[in-house]
Design an enzyme around this catalytic site. Structure first.
Site, PDB file in Angstrom:
ATOM      1  N   ARG A  77       0.834  -1.202   0.000  1.00 54.32           N
ATOM      2  CA  ARG A  77       0.000   0.000   0.000  1.00 54.32           C
ATOM      3  C   ARG A  77       0.870   1.254   0.000  1.00 54.32           C
ATOM      4  O   ARG A  77       0.457   2.309  -0.461  1.00 54.32           O
ATOM      5  CB  ARG A  77      -0.942   0.001   1.216  1.00 54.32           C
ATOM      6  CG  ARG A  77      -1.806   1.263   1.302  1.00 54.32           C
ATOM      7  CD  ARG A  77      -2.998   1.081   2.239  1.00 54.32           C
ATOM      8  NE  ARG A  77      -2.609   0.597   3.549  1.00 54.32           N
ATOM      9  CZ  ARG A  77      -2.143   1.372   4.527  1.00 54.32           C
ATOM     10  NH1 ARG A  77      -1.964   2.668   4.328  1.00 54.32           N
ATOM     11  NH2 ARG A  77      -1.835   0.844   5.696  1.00 54.32           N
TER      12      ARG A  77
ATOM     13  N   TYR B 210     -16.516  15.297 -17.367  1.00 55.65           N
ATOM     14  CA  TYR B 210     -16.990  13.965 -16.988  1.00 55.65           C
ATOM     15  C   TYR B 210     -17.974  14.050 -15.827  1.00 55.65           C
ATOM     16  O   TYR B 210     -17.718  14.720 -14.821  1.00 55.65           O
ATOM     17  CB  TYR B 210     -15.790  13.096 -16.634  1.00 55.65           C
ATOM     18  CG  TYR B 210     -16.118  11.797 -15.972  1.00 55.65           C
ATOM     19  CD1 TYR B 210     -16.997  10.889 -16.567  1.00 55.65           C
ATOM     20  CD2 TYR B 210     -15.556  11.457 -14.747  1.00 55.65           C
ATOM     21  CE1 TYR B 210     -17.315   9.690 -15.946  1.00 55.65           C
ATOM     22  CE2 TYR B 210     -15.852  10.262 -14.123  1.00 55.65           C
ATOM     23  CZ  TYR B 210     -16.737   9.382 -14.727  1.00 55.65           C
ATOM     24  OH  TYR B 210     -17.042   8.200 -14.110  1.00 55.65           O
TER      25      TYR B 210
ATOM     26  N   ASP C 140      -7.223  17.528 -16.530  1.00 52.76           N
ATOM     27  CA  ASP C 140      -7.511  16.130 -16.859  1.00 52.76           C
ATOM     28  C   ASP C 140      -7.098  15.906 -18.310  1.00 52.76           C
ATOM     29  O   ASP C 140      -7.693  16.471 -19.226  1.00 52.76           O
ATOM     30  CB  ASP C 140      -9.004  15.848 -16.670  1.00 52.76           C
ATOM     31  CG  ASP C 140      -9.334  14.366 -16.801  1.00 52.76           C
ATOM     32  OD1 ASP C 140      -8.702  13.692 -17.635  1.00 52.76           O
ATOM     33  OD2 ASP C 140     -10.238  13.887 -16.096  1.00 52.76           O
TER      34      ASP C 140
ATOM     35  N   LYS D 282      -8.627   4.332 -19.513  1.00 55.87           N
ATOM     36  CA  LYS D 282      -8.975   4.651 -20.891  1.00 55.87           C
ATOM     37  C   LYS D 282      -7.799   4.362 -21.837  1.00 55.87           C
ATOM     38  O   LYS D 282      -7.454   3.222 -22.077  1.00 55.87           O
ATOM     39  CB  LYS D 282      -9.431   6.107 -20.975  1.00 55.87           C
ATOM     40  CG  LYS D 282     -10.479   6.504 -19.932  1.00 55.87           C
ATOM     41  CD  LYS D 282     -11.713   5.638 -19.951  1.00 55.87           C
ATOM     42  CE  LYS D 282     -12.868   6.202 -19.134  1.00 55.87           C
ATOM     43  NZ  LYS D 282     -12.640   6.263 -17.687  1.00 55.87           N
TER      44      LYS D 282
END
Length: 382
Positions: free
Chosen positions: A50, A102, A174, A199
């Site tokens: 982590r 988005y 973005d 994506k």
């Protein structure tokens, strides 16, 4: 490193050019949660996945390299990456955002973090006067999508960066739609670059991931601490999948863009289509600005039908194209933003932006262009 001629080599070889310990060309998947220590205060540099994992670290270094950044942090999804950026703000802070973006980003700011008094204003960022008019004493950042989702508005990154520098604001961009292959916001003055790696970076619709890239070491450390503390980390196997996807990013994008231009031209001349939103069309409003700050147009486009009754027919009868959410994969997908990606945006805002019952979005893939256009002809007509 910013010269595009180097991009393909770095994408294929990654930051480390394989594993320098064993000679493995494919960087290994370190599928482990924890790492052993040789003794007290004697660590290999890896303690718990982590916090840091070698496979994820290789991916982060590769993404930073491609974006001309000093560091990148990998997340379990694009939304997790955006969420980490919001954690940089505190109670009462204000953020200005592109109004056409988005739907998940809108939901985060307008619903989830509104409960924590991180306030937001959505404006048309293609006009910098709108940004200036929205500034308050508590504004801390400007968040852009360019091209935007789904109507492909293009914002001048350098112009907004100047506003940010003058007012001591963070500029967050973005860059999912164009990727570092076509656009490098950090070079244009952005402070943080976000990707939904799900994506184009992954490129095969088989993995979720997100990234934040920066040039400021203190920002990188703050975001890394947020990532470690909140736990939305990317697994080793998913990191490897993205590394593999990045190797063909430039090839996939060039082919998909070639297809997208031809499809946009077909739709632009179609009697049943009212308007095409694609930055690669020379008569599109953002065409020249996009050319000045990017080296490509991408392969996502939207189009408005003259008759909304065609929508069910198109979505039900496409055969080569697939009716599914998401974008950026090798398969061509068609989406209905009104009830899918932008369902949580209030009706009055959707209508103002043109995200209505007439609008469809295409993520163009790398199939044969003849098959794609024939599929569209069959369901839309000519």
């Amino acid at each position: 490193m910013s010269n595009k001629k180097y991009f393909e080599t770095y994408a294929v070889r990654g930051a480390s050019c394989g594993d320098n310990v064993t000679g493995s060309i494919s960087y290994p998947i370190y599928q482990t949660a924890t790492f052993k220590h040789a003794g007290l205060n004697n660590s290999t540099g890896y303690d718990y996945s982590r916090v840091k994992n070698p496979t994820t670290e290789e991916l982060e270094k590769t993404v930073a390299l491609l974006e001309n950044g000093k560091g990148a942090i990998a997340f379990s999804s694009g939304v997790a990456a955006i969420t980490a950026c919001i954690y940089l703000f505190k109670f009462g802070d204000h953020v200005i955002l592109s109004d056409d973006l988005y739907g998940g980003s809108f939901r985060l700011f307008n619903q989830t973090f509104k409960n924590f008094e991180v306030n937001s204003t959505f404006v048309d960022t293609t006009d910098t006067n709108n940004i200036l008019n929205a500034l308050t004493k508590k504004t801390r950042a400007i968040f852009l999508e360019t091209p935007s989702n789904p109507t492909m508005k293009v914002t001048d990154i350098s112009a907004v960066a100047k506003i940010c520098k003058k007012n001591n604001l963070l500029l967050i961009v973005d860059n999912t739609f164009l990727t570092p292959y076509y656009q490098k916001p950090l070079d244009l003055g952005a402070d943080l670059v976000i990707h939904s790696g799900t994506k184009y970076l992954g490129g095969h619709n088989d993995v979720l991931s997100g990234f934040v890239v920066a040039n400021d070491e203190s920002l990188i450390e703050r975001l890394r601490n947020i990532n470690m503390s909140t736990g939305a980390v990317l697994s080793a196997f998913d990191s490897w999948l993205i590394l593999r996807g990045i190797k063909t990013l430039h090839i996939r994008l060039d082919r998909a863009q070639e297809n997208a231009i031809k499809i946009a031209q077909f739709l632009n001349n179609n009697t049943n289509v009212e308007k095409v939103y694609y930055v690669g069309l020379e008569d599109f409003e953002g065409y020249e600005l996009n050319k000045s700050q990017a080296t490509g147009f991408g392969s996502t486009l939207s189009f408005r039908l003259k008759d909304k009754n065609l929508v069910p027919k198109i979505l039900e009868e496409v055969k080569v194209i697939t009716f599914a959410e998401s974008l950026g994969g090798v398969e061509t997908l068609i989406t209905y933003p009104y009830t899918q990606t932008h369902a949580d945006i209030p009706e009055q805002i959707k209508q103002r932006l043109g995200i209505d019952e007439y609008l469809l979005r295409l993520s163009v893939g790398v199939e044969n262009i003849y098959d794609l256009i024939e599929d569209l002809k069959r369901v839309i007509g000519v």
